[in-house]
Design an enzyme around this catalytic site. Sequence first.
Site, short mmCIF file in Angstrom:
data_model
loop_
_atom_site.label_atom_id
_atom_site.label_comp_id
_atom_site.label_asym_id
_atom_site.label_seq_id
_atom_site.Cartn_x
_atom_site.Cartn_y
_atom_site.Cartn_z
N LYS A 172 0.88 -1.18 0.00
CA LYS A 172 0.00 0.00 0.00
C LYS A 172 0.91 1.22 0.00
O LYS A 172 1.41 1.63 1.04
CB LYS A 172 -0.89 -0.03 1.25
CG LYS A 172 -2.23 0.67 1.11
CD LYS A 172 -2.16 2.13 0.77
CE LYS A 172 -1.89 3.00 1.98
NZ LYS A 172 -1.71 4.44 1.60
N GLU A 220 9.07 1.41 11.46
CA GLU A 220 10.19 2.34 11.29
C GLU A 220 9.57 3.73 11.27
O GLU A 220 8.91 4.11 10.32
CB GLU A 220 10.91 2.00 9.98
CG GLU A 220 12.31 2.53 9.95
CD GLU A 220 12.35 3.94 9.46
OE1 GLU A 220 12.13 4.86 10.29
OE2 GLU A 220 12.57 4.13 8.26
N CYS A 256 13.68 9.73 7.44
CA CYS A 256 13.50 9.17 8.78
C CYS A 256 14.77 9.35 9.60
O CYS A 256 14.73 9.67 10.78
CB CYS A 256 13.12 7.71 8.70
SG CYS A 256 14.15 6.77 7.57
N GLU A 289 9.98 15.48 15.75
CA GLU A 289 10.40 15.31 14.36
C GLU A 289 9.74 16.39 13.51
O GLU A 289 8.51 16.53 13.51
CB GLU A 289 9.98 13.92 13.86
CG GLU A 289 10.44 13.67 12.44
CD GLU A 289 10.21 12.23 11.99
OE1 GLU A 289 9.05 11.79 11.98
OE2 GLU A 289 11.20 11.57 11.64
P1 NAI Z 1 1.57 8.61 7.73
O1 NAI Z 1 2.13 7.76 8.82
O2 NAI Z 1 0.15 9.02 7.82
O3 NAI Z 1 1.72 7.83 6.31
C1 NAI Z 1 2.56 6.74 6.04
C2 NAI Z 1 1.77 5.61 5.39
O4 NAI Z 1 0.79 5.14 6.31
C3 NAI Z 1 0.98 6.04 4.14
O5 NAI Z 1 0.99 4.98 3.20
C4 NAI Z 1 -0.42 6.23 4.68
O6 NAI Z 1 -1.43 6.06 3.71
C5 NAI Z 1 -0.49 5.12 5.70
N1 NAI Z 1 -1.52 5.29 6.73
C6 NAI Z 1 -2.00 6.46 7.24
N2 NAI Z 1 -2.97 6.21 8.16
C7 NAI Z 1 -3.09 4.87 8.24
C8 NAI Z 1 -3.92 4.00 9.00
N3 NAI Z 1 -4.83 4.46 9.86
N4 NAI Z 1 -3.77 2.66 8.84
C9 NAI Z 1 -2.85 2.18 7.98
N5 NAI Z 1 -2.07 2.94 7.22
C10 NAI Z 1 -2.18 4.28 7.34
O7 NAI Z 1 2.51 9.85 7.57
P2 NAI Z 1 2.15 11.28 6.95
O8 NAI Z 1 0.83 11.73 7.48
O9 NAI Z 1 2.27 11.19 5.49
O10 NAI Z 1 3.33 12.19 7.53
C11 NAI Z 1 3.21 12.79 8.81
C12 NAI Z 1 4.52 12.76 9.56
O11 NAI Z 1 4.94 11.41 9.73
C13 NAI Z 1 5.69 13.42 8.86
O12 NAI Z 1 5.70 14.80 9.09
C14 NAI Z 1 6.87 12.72 9.51
O13 NAI Z 1 7.16 13.31 10.76
C15 NAI Z 1 6.36 11.31 9.74
N6 NAI Z 1 6.80 10.40 8.66
C16 NAI Z 1 7.89 9.60 8.89
C17 NAI Z 1 8.38 8.80 7.87
C18 NAI Z 1 9.58 7.94 8.07
O14 NAI Z 1 10.34 7.73 7.13
N7 NAI Z 1 9.78 7.37 9.22
C19 NAI Z 1 7.77 8.80 6.53
C20 NAI Z 1 6.60 9.63 6.43
C21 NAI Z 1 6.15 10.39 7.46
#
Ligand code: NAI
Length: 484
Positions: free
Chosen positions: A180, A255, A289, A386
Amino acid sequence: MSIRPLNIDPSNCFIAGAWVAPLSGDTLPLINPSDGNTLCEIARGQAADIDAAVVAAEAALSGQWGKATAAERGRILAKIGHAVLQQVDELAKLEAMDVGKPLKQARADVLALARYLEFYGGAADKVHGETIPYLDGYTVYTLREPHGVTGHIIPWNYPMQIIGRSVGAALAMGNACVLKPAEEACLTALAFAEIARKAGLPAGVLNVVPGLGAEAGAALSAHKGVHHISFTGSVGVGKLIQQTAGANVVPVTLELGGKSPQVVFDDANIDAALPFLVNAGIQNAGQTCSASSRILVQRGVYDQVVAAMAARYAELRAGPASADLDIGPLVSVRQKEIVEGFLAKGADLRLAAEGQIVSDAPAEGAYVVPTLFADVPPDHPLAQDEIFGPVQVIIPFEDEAEAIAIANGTDFGLVASCWSENGARQMRMARALRAGQVFINNYGAGGGVELPFGGRGLSGHGREKGFEALYGFSVLKTVAALHH
Ligand code: NAI
Ligand code: MG
């Protein structure tokens, strides 16, 4: 819309080796963050599409894929890696357009994807079990078996690298995957599925369902037919996924990013450190990250390091992905607003330097001014949370004990580095820093696919990359045979 030359239609899901519209027929707009324009419509997959993808993966496991030898799996991965390398430019352009990253970063991501496939292709037949000496009359050995269907929920910051490290390792161990991708970025995931299909990956072994997190993502993490979930993204969603998977007693690898420090001592080689200090904060516009968002500097070299980093910041330019500058736009206007919210919280801090957004950057793009703060108290929100943007904070310290306390003084623990020419101090710091990876006199080690990677604390748990990922994407079975 068909995206040439990669030949994908992003309004479809890729399920059972075929391009199929989501059952609801719904789509979502995909925005180019360099200019705010809509690039195309992408499939809005939902629970029913996830169901179909899991059924396809199960069918693959009970068919040819389930019987493939480790060597055969490895050979297919290597072929896919080779095919990725044939299309570096096309994939890089697609990624740059989709997420706004400068072309050179997008190219580096494609090369990393290919490296993961080479590495895991080569490793597939080198994961061995053990024989265990036991009671008289017994022969005991262990088998490493695939979990079965693995779910991969990935973010938008490094789609290709994360596909390589998670899907690559899962396939090497013989799992079948449901991927996904993030709603902000799914084009290279779809292109990858098409490349893998053409390279001979059997139908159903890799299924891609684009869609929203709360819909497709939530359905995947709750699905009873999924046997392992790997997630990269925010802490909040990581917690949710661990809870959801917990209800089915399904293992998760999380992660979740960090607040990773670089610790610069008085005796450091400052010239060698400087490029790492800044680049580790601004690479991919800070949306990494393992970004180094905290720079801890000992008093004796503090003014020198602040001045040198400030000089570099003043030269930084943010602009469209195609301009290939230091920094592109953030992935979305929503992320830009989050980062600007942090900058507003920094109004009370000492601004050490700012870079610039180039004057011809489209006003609708998601650009943020690269910003460096100095003299930041370790408990300030900008030193604790972060940010995920091109923003770094510099924190002074007096001695090693204080450096360790500050470095370990957040809820995260992904990576950390120590800059010092003192060998004993290097060894002490490597032990003391709470992180999944510690770098001595470098930062990031070039992202090596061979190097196990993962977090402590809110940065998550489980290890990806290297051979460790292969253990994570498999389960151990102990066989005890008694010879009567
Ligand atoms: P997010 O955690 O919402 O998105 C990451 C993935 O999770 C996407 O594929 C999204 O569709 C999915 N997702 C979202 N809600 C979900 C749910 N309830 N159940 C299952 N999957 C779900 O991250 P977002 O909103 O794009 O970014 C917000 C913050 O998260 C960023 O500002 C950053 O601080 C952090 N982040 C960290 C990352 C890393 O590499 N560790 C990558 C992206 C975001
Ligand atoms: Mg989200």
